[in-house]
Design a protein around this motif. Structure first.
Motif, PDB file in Angstrom:
ATOM      1  N   GLY A  81       0.826  -1.381   0.002  1.00 23.79           N
ATOM      2  CA  GLY A  81       0.037  -0.008   0.233  1.00 23.79           C
ATOM      3  C   GLY A  81       0.835   1.306  -0.061  1.00 23.79           C
ATOM      4  O   GLY A  81       0.505   2.203  -0.514  1.00 23.79           O
ATOM      5  N   THR A  85       1.323   3.991  -3.201  1.00 29.54           N
ATOM      6  CA  THR A  85       1.025   5.397  -3.298  1.00 29.54           C
ATOM      7  C   THR A  85       2.031   6.292  -3.444  1.00 29.54           C
ATOM      8  O   THR A  85       1.997   7.322  -4.183  1.00 29.54           O
ATOM      9  CB  THR A  85       0.397   5.844  -1.763  1.00 29.54           C
ATOM     10  OG1 THR A  85      -0.581   4.623  -1.481  1.00 29.54           O
ATOM     11  CG2 THR A  85      -0.054   7.174  -1.571  1.00 29.54           C
ATOM     12  N   GLU A 291      -1.892   2.846   2.354  1.00 27.55           N
ATOM     13  CA  GLU A 291      -2.061   3.793   1.544  1.00 27.55           C
ATOM     14  C   GLU A 291      -2.248   5.119   2.205  1.00 27.55           C
ATOM     15  O   GLU A 291      -1.584   6.318   1.704  1.00 27.55           O
ATOM     16  CB  GLU A 291      -3.037   3.403   0.545  1.00 27.55           C
ATOM     17  CG  GLU A 291      -2.962   2.316  -0.219  1.00 27.55           C
ATOM     18  CD  GLU A 291      -4.184   1.372  -1.019  1.00 27.55           C
ATOM     19  OE1 GLU A 291      -4.203   0.617  -1.869  1.00 27.55           O
ATOM     20  OE2 GLU A 291      -5.107   1.950  -0.445  1.00 27.55           O
TER      21      GLU A 291
END
Lengths: 326, 326
Positions: A81, A85, A291
């Motif tokens: 995650g 990102t 994220e």
DNA sequence: CTGAAAGCGCTTACAG
DNA sequence: CTGAAAGCGCTTACAG
């Protein structure tokens, strides 16, 4: 030979300044000139040196990430995650571990002082919290992914441990269970207290065994309860490793899961679907936590103010055969 | 305000050159002067800016690592091995994923061109091999951790797949099994061919089902063999996920493991000890593969020649209840 | 043993 | 809209 901004400038018949301007948009450049420069860049395959850009701008376009270990069962999801990102924002991701103890921390601190990255993501910094706090005070942007302690000084992301515990209890109660045994991790972790409170509010019990977040704790927690003649028809394990140990101990003791005893875990690590029977568990949104933390950090680097409250992402009960519905 | 080499020089009453020399050892500096400079460095808490050092020296003291995904079951071990080794050498570790597809690859290629790192570690570069090869040709030091294909153009580390397959067969034969079913991953992977050859040499069979490295393949491989009335008393699964699927399918079909059918997997991922029964499997030394690859890359950066042959680390049979000894 | 100066490859006021 | 020049924080011949 590396192609530099000077090569591009010469080739395009402009100054380095102008090349820099078309590179960094924003500034006004004659559109014909810009097009020509862009063409030269393309032909030469020019890419600015990240080191030089960083030095000139005073930032590295890189974020650091510090984890206690890379082999924890849910770490891959968090990392993925974060990586997705950070990368989508054009940043680099510099990875650090505390695995080698004091040596690791020293190396890490060196990189911080060396300004190797602009901001830092930290996971469960149990034994490095002071180090991190000091860096944060000196101006390093930090975001925590942390359930264990509550650290109001840092922006952080966590999950709904209390509601997660409650959802486990509600599920067990709805399927007719009334006498739970709870096997927890260390009580000084915030997540443990929260999961426990949420659970007990819905399904009270005084059968609570404290331990570590390990399979061994699950195994011994069950064995001891059985040896003491405790009466329970379900187990709430505070993570999936504990639950796996519990399943094994129950099987060895001849208790059928879920018929005699239902078992619910926490986390939903990959292993959870492979135990026998597959584990009903409270899923932590690990990837989304990664994220979210990365997005918060990047927003901070872009000048946005960090939220004062921890960002809390919802858990989700995943029902499998160890504690079926009904 | 950041403290720079100029601050140290001023404070110590010497030139930046001298400070740089005490920083980078090697050069001769009067020991009294050196001591004074060191003291100032300590007092001021000076740490050289990695960006500036990198620019001046033309290297970043950072290695990159590219993986298809961070969530594969054995990835954490590899990463940990790499991280520990790289970090112990004072290098930074920059992490990249192909998870976002073409976008990821573009971002990655940009960082390569930007000289963000000095060398690259790559895991199983199935769909990025051409990209990597091009970078390698242009001078980027690369080491592969790769079992799937054999890429003589790159230094690489792998494991003894053939001997691992043979060890599984020998173990099954020694425990009295004679009629194996083999469920493999994709036959175009080098590791699959090697594991299969090693196995068949010791325990021949024509019951070989090809599939993917997934639980679903294990499940359907067993179901199909049973439906076709095949006769087998053991299963060699080409990885632990396949083995987990096989265990489940056997249980659902009422075949006892290991009494009716023994099962051996490959990898020894964390899950392997939690299946029912726990899985006998051929362990790949993932962490050591990470450490070894990192060490090879660092040696290459230090100017040592890379070995022409892949470095091959031994597998190890881990015996658990799904295929006990005897 | 030590220092002045140039250079690494960019960005950014400043001036035009 | 464009460029010359200074500066980011180091290292490294070169000269002494």
């Amino acid at each position: 030979m590396r192609v530099t901004i000077a090569d591009v400038a010469r080739q395009a018949g402009v100054s380095k300044t102008t090349v820099s301007r078309v590179l960094n948009a924003g500034a006004e450049v004659d559109s014909t000139t810009a097009a020509r420069v862009r063409e030269v860049i393309r032909v030469l395959g020019y890419v600015p040196s990240s080191g030089a850009v960083g030095l000139a701008r005073g930032s590295s376009r890189t974020v650091g990430m510090l984890t206690p270990s890379l082999t924890w069962p849910w770490m891959g999801e968090v990392l993925q995650g974060v990586a997705d990102t950070v990368e989508a924002a054009g940043y680099g991701l510099l990875l650090f571990t505390c695995n080698r103890g004091a040596d690791s921390v020293r190396h890490f601190a060196g990189q911080v002082s060396a300004r190797a990255f602009d901001g830092l993501l930290v996971i469960e910094p149990e034994d490095t919290l002071d180090t991190i706090a000091a860096m944060h005070r000196r101006g390093l942007p930090v975001v925590l992914i942390d359930d264990r302690g509550h650290h109001p000084a840092f922006p952080s992301v966590a999950t709904t441990n209390r509601a997660g515990g409650a959802s486990a209890a509600a599920h067990l109660r709805a399927s007719g269970r009334t006498r739970p045994l709870v096997v927890t991790g260390r009580r000084d972790f915030g997540c443990v207290r929260d999961r426990l409170e949420g659970f007990l509010e819905v399904l009270p019990t005084d059968l609570v065994a404290e331990g570590e977040f390990t399979e061994e704790t699950g195994r011994s927690g069950i064995e001891r309860a059985l040896a003491e003649g405790r009466d329970f028809d379900c187990v709430f394990a505070h993570n999936d490793l504990i639950a796996a140990g519990a399943l094994r101990a129950l099987r060895e003791a001849g208790r059928a899961v879920p018929d005699d005893v239902a078992v619910v875990g926490f986390d939903d690590i990959p292993m959870a679907r492979h135990t026998e029977p597959p584990l009903t568990t409270v899923r932590q949104p690990m990837r989304r936590m990664g994220e979210t933390a990365a997005r918060m950090l990047l927003a901070g680097l872009a000048g946005e103010a960090a939220p004062d409250e921890p960002v809390v992402l919802p858990t989700e009960l995943v029902v499998r055969r160890s504690a079926p519905a009904l």
